[in-house]
Design a protein around this motif. Structure first.
Motif, PDB file in Angstrom:
ATOM      1  N   ILE A  44      41.068 -57.923  69.100  1.00  0.00           N
ATOM      2  CA  ILE A  44      41.877 -57.174  70.059  1.00  0.00           C
ATOM      3  C   ILE A  44      42.198 -55.808  69.472  1.00  0.00           C
ATOM      4  O   ILE A  44      42.471 -55.691  68.275  1.00  0.00           O
ATOM      5  N   GLU A  45      42.186 -54.782  70.326  1.00  0.00           N
ATOM      6  CA  GLU A  45      42.607 -53.448  69.917  1.00  0.00           C
ATOM      7  C   GLU A  45      43.674 -52.947  70.874  1.00  0.00           C
ATOM      8  O   GLU A  45      43.563 -53.147  72.082  1.00  0.00           O
ATOM      9  N   ALA A  46      44.706 -52.301  70.324  1.00  0.00           N
ATOM     10  CA  ALA A  46      45.777 -51.731  71.133  1.00  0.00           C
ATOM     11  C   ALA A  46      46.344 -50.527  70.393  1.00  0.00           C
ATOM     12  O   ALA A  46      46.031 -50.300  69.217  1.00  0.00           O
ATOM     13  N   GLU A  47      47.193 -49.792  71.062  1.00  0.00           N
ATOM     14  CA  GLU A  47      47.810 -48.621  70.450  1.00  0.00           C
ATOM     15  C   GLU A  47      48.971 -48.991  69.529  1.00  0.00           C
ATOM     16  O   GLU A  47      49.278 -48.255  68.601  1.00  0.00           O
ATOM     17  N   THR A  48      49.634 -50.122  69.786  1.00  0.00           N
ATOM     18  CA  THR A  48      50.793 -50.500  68.978  1.00  0.00           C
ATOM     19  C   THR A  48      50.748 -51.971  68.590  1.00  0.00           C
ATOM     20  O   THR A  48      50.110 -52.790  69.251  1.00  0.00           O
ATOM     21  N   VAL A  49      51.456 -52.270  67.530  1.00  0.00           N
ATOM     22  CA  VAL A  49      51.595 -53.660  67.095  1.00  0.00           C
ATOM     23  C   VAL A  49      52.334 -54.470  68.158  1.00  0.00           C
ATOM     24  O   VAL A  49      52.009 -55.628  68.397  1.00  0.00           O
ATOM     25  N   GLY A  50      53.304 -53.858  68.816  1.00  0.00           N
ATOM     26  CA  GLY A  50      54.045 -54.541  69.869  1.00  0.00           C
ATOM     27  C   GLY A  50      53.147 -55.034  70.984  1.00  0.00           C
ATOM     28  O   GLY A  50      53.332 -56.141  71.499  1.00  0.00           O
ATOM     29  N   GLU A  51      52.161 -54.209  71.360  1.00  0.00           N
ATOM     30  CA  GLU A  51      51.215 -54.626  72.400  1.00  0.00           C
ATOM     31  C   GLU A  51      50.381 -55.810  71.925  1.00  0.00           C
ATOM     32  O   GLU A  51      50.094 -56.725  72.699  1.00  0.00           O
ATOM     33  N   ASN A  81      43.005 -43.280  62.079  1.00  0.00           N
ATOM     34  CA  ASN A  81      42.692 -43.968  63.332  1.00  0.00           C
ATOM     35  C   ASN A  81      41.320 -44.618  63.210  1.00  0.00           C
ATOM     36  O   ASN A  81      40.300 -43.938  63.250  1.00  0.00           O
ATOM     37  N   THR A  82      41.301 -45.919  63.023  1.00  0.00           N
ATOM     38  CA  THR A  82      40.074 -46.679  62.830  1.00  0.00           C
ATOM     39  C   THR A  82      40.026 -47.825  63.824  1.00  0.00           C
ATOM     40  O   THR A  82      40.910 -48.672  63.830  1.00  0.00           O
ATOM     41  N   ASP A  83      38.984 -47.854  64.660  1.00  0.00           N
ATOM     42  CA  ASP A  83      38.863 -48.950  65.612  1.00  0.00           C
ATOM     43  C   ASP A  83      37.916 -50.022  65.060  1.00  0.00           C
ATOM     44  O   ASP A  83      37.317 -49.855  64.003  1.00  0.00           O
ATOM     45  N   ALA A  84      37.791 -51.120  65.788  1.00  0.00           N
ATOM     46  CA  ALA A  84      36.976 -52.247  65.333  1.00  0.00           C
ATOM     47  C   ALA A  84      35.514 -51.852  65.148  1.00  0.00           C
ATOM     48  O   ALA A  84      34.875 -52.230  64.163  1.00  0.00           O
ATOM     49  N   ALA A  85      34.970 -51.075  66.073  1.00  0.00           N
ATOM     50  CA  ALA A  85      33.562 -50.676  65.989  1.00  0.00           C
ATOM     51  C   ALA A  85      33.296 -49.855  64.735  1.00  0.00           C
ATOM     52  O   ALA A  85      32.279 -50.057  64.058  1.00  0.00           O
TER      53      ALA A  85
END
Length: 106
Positions: A44-51, A81-85
């Motif tokens: 899962i990817e989101a902008e915040t830990v809360g999400e 800023n590092t995403d899963a991909a």
């Protein structure tokens, strides 16, 4: 910043877990997250830990059963800023090939 997490929700059952896991995955659609389901869990990817927490809680609660085990692993890289991909791409760059065996890895 993008927060990347790995979520696995598993009911205790003697039958196939697929119907219940499908409920957990479907619950993620109610949140502002992107996700990819694999045989062992969902990234899962989101902008915040809360999400991430809210989506994971909804996925957990969507599953019926007398007992449900949920595993959540969060990577909250705060300096870049590092995403899963891009994480997979970095490993593949080190390997010099795709990060899987068989037809896709040779």
């Amino acid at each position: 910043m993008t927060v990347v997490a790995f979520l696995s929700v598993a009911p205790s059952t003697n039958d196939s877990m697929a119907p219940e896991v499908a409920k957990a995955v479907a619950a993620l659609d109610e949140f502002d997250v992107s996700y990819e389901t694999t045989p062992m869990g969902t990234t899962i990817e989101a902008e915040t830990v809360g999400e991430i927490f809210a989506a994971a809680q909804a996925a957990h609660e969507a599953v019926d059963g007398d007992r449900v085990g949920t595993f959540l692993k969060i990577d909250d890289k705060r300096t870049k800023n590092t995403d899963a991909a891009s994480k997979v791409e970095a490993v593949e760059a080190e390997l010099g090939r795709v990060a899987r065996s068989g037809d896709g890895g040779s």
